[in-house]
Write an enzyme that holds these catalytic residues in place. Sequence first.
Site, PDB file in Angstrom:
ATOM      1  N   ASP A  56       0.845  -1.203   0.000  1.00 56.14           N
ATOM      2  CA  ASP A  56       0.000   0.000   0.000  1.00 56.14           C
ATOM      3  C   ASP A  56       0.878   1.249   0.000  1.00 56.14           C
ATOM      4  O   ASP A  56       1.427   1.632   1.031  1.00 56.14           O
ATOM      5  CB  ASP A  56      -0.911  -0.025   1.232  1.00 56.14           C
ATOM      6  N   GLU A 135      31.168   8.653   5.859  1.00 58.93           N
ATOM      7  CA  GLU A 135      31.645   8.460   7.229  1.00 58.93           C
ATOM      8  C   GLU A 135      30.529   8.904   8.180  1.00 58.93           C
ATOM      9  O   GLU A 135      30.380  10.098   8.447  1.00 58.93           O
ATOM     10  CB  GLU A 135      32.911   9.280   7.489  1.00 58.93           C
ATOM     11  N   GLU A 137      28.945   9.351  11.659  1.00 57.67           N
ATOM     12  CA  GLU A 137      29.217   9.413  13.095  1.00 57.67           C
ATOM     13  C   GLU A 137      27.921   9.210  13.878  1.00 57.67           C
ATOM     14  O   GLU A 137      26.826   9.474  13.361  1.00 57.67           O
ATOM     15  CB  GLU A 137      29.841  10.763  13.452  1.00 57.67           C
ATOM     16  N   GLU A 219      34.884   9.358  18.901  1.00 56.80           N
ATOM     17  CA  GLU A 219      34.946  10.664  18.244  1.00 56.80           C
ATOM     18  C   GLU A 219      35.089  11.772  19.302  1.00 56.80           C
ATOM     19  O   GLU A 219      35.189  11.513  20.501  1.00 56.80           O
ATOM     20  CB  GLU A 219      33.718  10.897  17.360  1.00 56.80           C
ATOM     21  N   GLU A 226      32.662   6.469  15.776  1.00 55.69           N
ATOM     22  CA  GLU A 226      32.656   6.326  14.316  1.00 55.69           C
ATOM     23  C   GLU A 226      33.281   4.993  13.946  1.00 55.69           C
ATOM     24  O   GLU A 226      34.230   4.540  14.600  1.00 55.69           O
ATOM     25  CB  GLU A 226      33.429   7.460  13.636  1.00 55.69           C
ATOM     26  N   HIS A 275      30.532  12.803   6.490  1.00 55.32           N
ATOM     27  CA  HIS A 275      31.481  13.251   5.474  1.00 55.32           C
ATOM     28  C   HIS A 275      31.447  12.255   4.320  1.00 55.32           C
ATOM     29  O   HIS A 275      31.419  11.046   4.542  1.00 55.32           O
ATOM     30  CB  HIS A 275      32.896  13.331   6.048  1.00 55.32           C
ATOM     31  N   ARG A 346      40.109  20.943   7.636  1.00 53.13           N
ATOM     32  CA  ARG A 346      38.774  20.525   8.026  1.00 53.13           C
ATOM     33  C   ARG A 346      37.812  21.688   8.284  1.00 53.13           C
ATOM     34  O   ARG A 346      36.665  21.480   8.661  1.00 53.13           O
ATOM     35  CB  ARG A 346      38.857  19.608   9.249  1.00 53.13           C
ATOM     36  N   GLU A 364      36.472  15.094  -0.499  1.00 52.40           N
ATOM     37  CA  GLU A 364      35.653  14.846   0.694  1.00 52.40           C
ATOM     38  C   GLU A 364      34.775  16.056   0.962  1.00 52.40           C
ATOM     39  O   GLU A 364      35.277  17.153   1.231  1.00 52.40           O
ATOM     40  CB  GLU A 364      36.540  14.579   1.914  1.00 52.40           C
ATOM     41  N   ARG A 366      32.254  17.798   3.486  1.00 45.13           N
ATOM     42  CA  ARG A 366      32.176  17.641   4.933  1.00 45.13           C
ATOM     43  C   ARG A 366      30.874  18.148   5.560  1.00 45.13           C
ATOM     44  O   ARG A 366      30.646  17.939   6.748  1.00 45.13           O
ATOM     45  CB  ARG A 366      33.359  18.353   5.585  1.00 45.13           C
TER      46      ARG A 366
END
Length: 476
Positions: A56, A135, A137, A219, A226, A275, A346, A364, A366
Amino acid sequence: MGKFVNGINDFFDFCKNNEVLFVDFRFTDMIGAWHHITYNLHAINQESFENGIPFDGSSIHGWQPIEKSDMILKPDANSAFLDPFTADQTIVVFCDVYDIYKGQMYEKCPRSMAKKAMEYLKNSGIADTAYFGPENEFFIFDSVKIVDSSNCSKYEVDTEEGEWNDNKDFVDSYNTGHRPRNKGGYFPVQPIDSLVDIRSEIVQTLEKVGLKTFVHHHEVAQGQAEIGVNFGTLVEAADNVQIYKYVVKMVAHLNGKTATFMPKPLYGDNGNGMHVHMSLWKDGVNLFYDKDGYGGLSQSAIHYIGGILKNARSVAAFTNPSSNSYKRIVPGFEAPCILTYSCQNRSASCRVPYGIGKNSARVEIRFPDSTANPYLAFVSLLMAGLDGIKNKTIPVGPMDENLFDLTLDEIREKGIEQLPHTLRGSLEALIRHNTYLKPVMTDIFIDDYQHMKFETQVWPVEARPTAYEFKTCYSC
């Protein structure tokens, strides 16, 4: 994800060899929630895979109206794995959703959309494969309490690692005093890291269901963890996120704890990100590598970054799709909102990892988090990146300084865009700017998606007073 089954015939052999009793068919809705329906194995045959499983569609939020509610689940036999948590032997099978009214894969099915994006990539001639390495967390808490009523709104989470427990008397234990405390959780050994054994249990369970892991660690935040899972193609990586979140939550549950991927459950401490590492390949060659390029990246990779950062304000409607997402992406918590790129930095929205080579060259991004539907998040990032390659978009940067130290005026002077500061801002950007998504996402899907987010996230949150508003406004 490791393959246990190759084809429909092999599926039934696998079930027989493993004494399977039940088949659990699972699919993902627009939000990213996993749904399932369980059949007795003797009620399933080859036609079930070829013709599909009815369900459904009107009972799934944002999908079909009740007068057109019949839909079909199309099982993917190759995705099967044994559920490690059921009392009776059960095999899980991923499904795509088929629209019987239009005679095609359902335009609101995220997994079908991800497959459509991969076909678009191949047909574009740019690449034939896209790899994604998310990644995710998460926090593991001992308890969570939630109240949401007309006259009271509050929450309380607890973990023995929390600095607020420094003076607590524990009923069945004692106060050890060993805690990571605020922003102190990155890599301490036991007893400060109290999550070693439960993370190891999660890792072993992930390996049992076919996910290849390579690392686990505490972390930065209190109660935060992580686990590193190997990358995969777009659909594989999104499937793996669904399995990963399921396993983390279930292992925590069976240990008398509760796990959450919520972006910002603790005020003043780091939040949970997702990330996302990405690369494009063609004929077995990594298109993102150039040993002479910035950080080892090719011009195509720079253009890919340019496309993501150019479209990021609307991409965020999929990569950061909750009101809580925007409480995480603020300066000072390794959660960047400044749309530039940099090597090993970062504080930039896009980081170029250190030491990349011809097989490991990647970018990457972030800012995404795990409230994202992984299929939609990866699709939007891919389509934005491809838009950048097609238009040879040059991103602002590289910026190798700590961007969190910049004032708003300095950010503007450098010509750097920022992510929206609210979900409303991202959704409004999506409404205004979505052309790059059109080859994969239909107007109906985009319209229904943004309406659903306004109705379930934006308006309810905007209408509710908070404890902090009482603190600052009550005595006005």
